[in-house]
Design a protein around this motif. Structure first.
Motif, PDB file in Angstrom:
ATOM      1  N   ARG A   1       0.831  -1.214   0.000  1.00  0.00           N
ATOM      2  CA  ARG A   1       0.000   0.000   0.000  1.00  0.00           C
ATOM      3  C   ARG A   1       0.861   1.259   0.000  1.00  0.00           C
ATOM      4  NH1 ARG A   1      -3.302  -2.955   3.587  1.00  0.00           N
ATOM      5  NH2 ARG A   1      -2.471  -1.840   5.378  1.00  0.00           N
ATOM      6  N   ARG A   2       1.927   1.259   0.801  1.00  0.00           N
ATOM      7  CA  ARG A   2       2.805   2.425   0.875  1.00  0.00           C
ATOM      8  C   ARG A   2       3.503   2.644  -0.465  1.00  0.00           C
ATOM      9  NH1 ARG A   2       2.438   6.861   2.345  1.00  0.00           N
ATOM     10  NH2 ARG A   2       1.662   6.055   4.292  1.00  0.00           N
ATOM     11  N   LEU A   3       3.997   1.567  -1.085  1.00  0.00           N
ATOM     12  CA  LEU A   3       4.650   1.693  -2.393  1.00  0.00           C
ATOM     13  C   LEU A   3       3.668   2.241  -3.418  1.00  0.00           C
ATOM     14  CD1 LEU A   3       7.051   1.260  -4.313  1.00  0.00           C
ATOM     15  CD2 LEU A   3       6.227  -1.097  -4.636  1.00  0.00           C
ATOM     16  N   ALA A   4       2.461   1.693  -3.454  1.00  0.00           N
ATOM     17  CA  ALA A   4       1.444   2.155  -4.405  1.00  0.00           C
ATOM     18  C   ALA A   4       1.094   3.621  -4.155  1.00  0.00           C
ATOM     19  CB  ALA A   4       0.198   1.278  -4.315  1.00  0.00           C
ATOM     20  N   ALA A   5       0.958   4.006  -2.898  1.00  0.00           N
ATOM     21  CA  ALA A   5       0.615   5.397  -2.576  1.00  0.00           C
ATOM     22  C   ALA A   5       1.732   6.347  -2.989  1.00  0.00           C
ATOM     23  CB  ALA A   5       0.322   5.540  -1.081  1.00  0.00           C
ATOM     24  N   ASN A   6       2.975   5.983  -2.693  1.00  0.00           N
ATOM     25  CA  ASN A   6       4.103   6.837  -3.074  1.00  0.00           C
ATOM     26  C   ASN A   6       4.194   6.981  -4.591  1.00  0.00           C
ATOM     27  OD1 ASN A   6       5.036   7.461  -0.491  1.00  0.00           O
ATOM     28  ND2 ASN A   6       6.427   5.721  -0.416  1.00  0.00           N
ATOM     29  N   LEU A   7       4.082   5.859  -5.291  1.00  0.00           N
ATOM     30  CA  LEU A   7       4.163   5.909  -6.754  1.00  0.00           C
ATOM     31  C   LEU A   7       2.991   6.693  -7.343  1.00  0.00           C
ATOM     32  CD1 LEU A   7       5.262   2.227  -7.515  1.00  0.00           C
ATOM     33  CD2 LEU A   7       6.651   4.295  -7.843  1.00  0.00           C
ATOM     34  N   THR A   8       1.786   6.436  -6.860  1.00  0.00           N
ATOM     35  CA  THR A   8       0.605   7.121  -7.376  1.00  0.00           C
ATOM     36  C   THR A   8       0.706   8.624  -7.157  1.00  0.00           C
ATOM     37  OG1 THR A   8      -0.773   5.165  -7.014  1.00  0.00           O
ATOM     38  CG2 THR A   8      -1.920   7.271  -7.236  1.00  0.00           C
ATOM     39  N   HIS A   9       1.131   9.029  -5.976  1.00  0.00           N
ATOM     40  CA  HIS A   9       1.264  10.458  -5.676  1.00  0.00           C
ATOM     41  C   HIS A   9       2.246  11.125  -6.643  1.00  0.00           C
ATOM     42  CE1 HIS A   9       1.328  14.141  -3.336  1.00  0.00           C
ATOM     43  NE2 HIS A   9       2.640  14.093  -3.378  1.00  0.00           N
ATOM     44  N   ALA A  10       3.377  10.503  -6.875  1.00  0.00           N
ATOM     45  CA  ALA A  10       4.369  11.085  -7.782  1.00  0.00           C
ATOM     46  C   ALA A  10       3.911  11.025  -9.236  1.00  0.00           C
ATOM     47  CB  ALA A  10       5.703  10.371  -7.612  1.00  0.00           C
ATOM     48  N   LEU A  11       3.118  10.027  -9.579  1.00  0.00           N
ATOM     49  CA  LEU A  11       2.668   9.864 -10.968  1.00  0.00           C
ATOM     50  C   LEU A  11       1.518  10.788 -11.356  1.00  0.00           C
ATOM     51  CD1 LEU A  11       2.859   6.000 -11.257  1.00  0.00           C
ATOM     52  CD2 LEU A  11       3.895   7.607 -12.876  1.00  0.00           C
ATOM     53  N   ARG A  12       0.725  11.248 -10.398  1.00  0.00           N
ATOM     54  CA  ARG A  12      -0.477  12.049 -10.734  1.00  0.00           C
ATOM     55  C   ARG A  12      -0.180  13.201 -11.703  1.00  0.00           C
ATOM     56  NH1 ARG A  12      -4.716   9.659  -9.249  1.00  0.00           N
ATOM     57  NH2 ARG A  12      -5.025   8.985  -7.121  1.00  0.00           N
ATOM     58  N   PRO A  13       0.863  14.014 -11.457  1.00  0.00           N
ATOM     59  CA  PRO A  13       1.113  15.114 -12.395  1.00  0.00           C
ATOM     60  C   PRO A  13       1.575  14.643 -13.785  1.00  0.00           C
ATOM     61  CG  PRO A  13       2.273  15.476 -10.320  1.00  0.00           C
ATOM     62  CD  PRO A  13       1.722  14.088 -10.283  1.00  0.00           C
TER      63      PRO A  13
ATOM     64  N   ALA B   1       0.796  11.294 -15.135  1.00  0.00           N
ATOM     65  CA  ALA B   1      -0.085  10.309 -15.766  1.00  0.00           C
ATOM     66  C   ALA B   1      -1.556  10.578 -15.509  1.00  0.00           C
ATOM     67  CB  ALA B   1       0.281   8.906 -15.295  1.00  0.00           C
ATOM     68  N   GLY B   2      -1.875  11.566 -14.715  1.00  0.00           N
ATOM     69  CA  GLY B   2      -3.269  11.912 -14.452  1.00  0.00           C
ATOM     70  C   GLY B   2      -4.068  10.761 -13.858  1.00  0.00           C
ATOM     71  N   ALA B   3      -5.233  10.497 -14.428  1.00  0.00           N
ATOM     72  CA  ALA B   3      -6.134   9.459 -13.923  1.00  0.00           C
ATOM     73  C   ALA B   3      -5.543   8.059 -14.068  1.00  0.00           C
ATOM     74  CB  ALA B   3      -7.473   9.532 -14.655  1.00  0.00           C
ATOM     75  N   ARG B   4      -4.549   7.909 -14.929  1.00  0.00           N
ATOM     76  CA  ARG B   4      -3.901   6.602 -15.110  1.00  0.00           C
ATOM     77  C   ARG B   4      -2.903   6.285 -13.984  1.00  0.00           C
ATOM     78  NH1 ARG B   4      -0.604   7.463 -19.482  1.00  0.00           N
ATOM     79  NH2 ARG B   4       0.261   5.450 -18.975  1.00  0.00           N
ATOM     80  N   ALA B   5      -2.642   7.248 -13.107  1.00  0.00           N
ATOM     81  CA  ALA B   5      -1.604   7.088 -12.086  1.00  0.00           C
ATOM     82  C   ALA B   5      -1.746   5.795 -11.270  1.00  0.00           C
ATOM     83  CB  ALA B   5      -1.557   8.305 -11.172  1.00  0.00           C
ATOM     84  N   PRO B   6      -2.933   5.446 -10.750  1.00  0.00           N
ATOM     85  CA  PRO B   6      -3.022   4.206  -9.964  1.00  0.00           C
ATOM     86  C   PRO B   6      -2.685   2.946 -10.769  1.00  0.00           C
ATOM     87  CG  PRO B   6      -4.906   5.611  -9.506  1.00  0.00           C
ATOM     88  CD  PRO B   6      -4.190   6.212 -10.679  1.00  0.00           C
ATOM     89  N   SER B   7      -3.134   2.879 -12.008  1.00  0.00           N
ATOM     90  CA  SER B   7      -2.836   1.673 -12.800  1.00  0.00           C
ATOM     91  C   SER B   7      -1.361   1.627 -13.201  1.00  0.00           C
ATOM     92  CB  SER B   7      -3.745   1.580 -14.028  1.00  0.00           C
ATOM     93  OG  SER B   7      -3.537   2.677 -14.889  1.00  0.00           O
ATOM     94  N   VAL B   8      -0.761   2.771 -13.494  1.00  0.00           N
ATOM     95  CA  VAL B   8       0.676   2.803 -13.804  1.00  0.00           C
ATOM     96  C   VAL B   8       1.462   2.409 -12.558  1.00  0.00           C
ATOM     97  CG1 VAL B   8       2.625   4.279 -14.476  1.00  0.00           C
ATOM     98  CG2 VAL B   8       0.425   4.509 -15.653  1.00  0.00           C
TER      99      VAL B   8
END
Length: 194
Positions: free
Chosen positions: A130-142, A144-151
């Motif tokens: 969960r922590r890895l996914a949250a860190n990656l998703t947070h950094a990816l949002r700007p 990858a936008g809405a794709r951030a969680p799947s990326v």
């Protein structure tokens, strides 16, 4: 009479010996006696500090996760607010020399196995994921936008896959090559590698 202050030192030695023994063996089929001997103490002392072998394995898993978390926080602190730099920092932390050495890679593989049957190990592994996914998703949002969680999910799976392949390989792990491969994939995911 026991020496004051020795318990934390002995516990740390046992945890390190556990990580090394599990990593070398590539299995959880190591005995407390083997671990204790590697740490330079008796199995009775190991049982005194940890009780059952499972508790020793869980302490080792916590230490691996703690070491990884320290590395991630340090690298994220140095990365600043730039999303690409933060992604690179998260990936680099996973493949840093202290986190991507043969014993630790082997320990990760066996901890995944332990998580299948031990609820506390499953809980620790889920926290890490969960922590890895949250860190990656947070950094990816700007980026990858809405794709951030799947990326983020695909990057996490790729990191796990690199560890799995490395655990099954021979020779010392090549953290730089692993990091470069994951970052190249990341570039493709966010449109930098096309």
């Amino acid at each position: 009479m026991p020496k004051l202050g020795m318990e934390p030192i002995r516990r740390a030695a046992l945890v390190k010996a556990t990580i090394d023994a599990i990593g070398r063996a590539g299995t959880l089929d190591v005995t407390v006696g083997e671990i204790a001997r590697a740490a330079g103490m008796s199995s009775a002392l190991a049982h005194h500090y940890f009780g059952a072998k499972e508790a020793l394995f869980l302490a080792a898993m916590r230490q691996v996760l703690t070491d990884y978390g320290v590395e991630v926080r340090a690298r994220l602190g140095a990365a600043g607010k730039d999303p690409r730099a933060r992604l690179a920092a998260i990936v680099a932390a996973g493949f840093a020399p202290q986190n991507f050495r043969r014993e630790v890679v082997g320990a990760w593989l066996t901890f995944y196995v332990l998580a299948q049957s031990v609820p506390e190990a499953r809980r620790l592994l889920a926290l890490y994921q969960r922590r890895l996914a949250a860190n990656l998703t947070h950094a990816l949002r700007p980026l990858a936008g809405a794709r951030a969680p799947s990326v983020a999910a695909r990057l996490g799976a790729m990191i796990d896959g690199v560890y799995l392949r490395e655990a099954l390989g021979a020779g010392p792990p090549d953290g730089a090559a692993a990091e470069a491969a994951v970052l190249a994939h990341l570039g493709c995911e966010i449109g930098e590698g096309r």
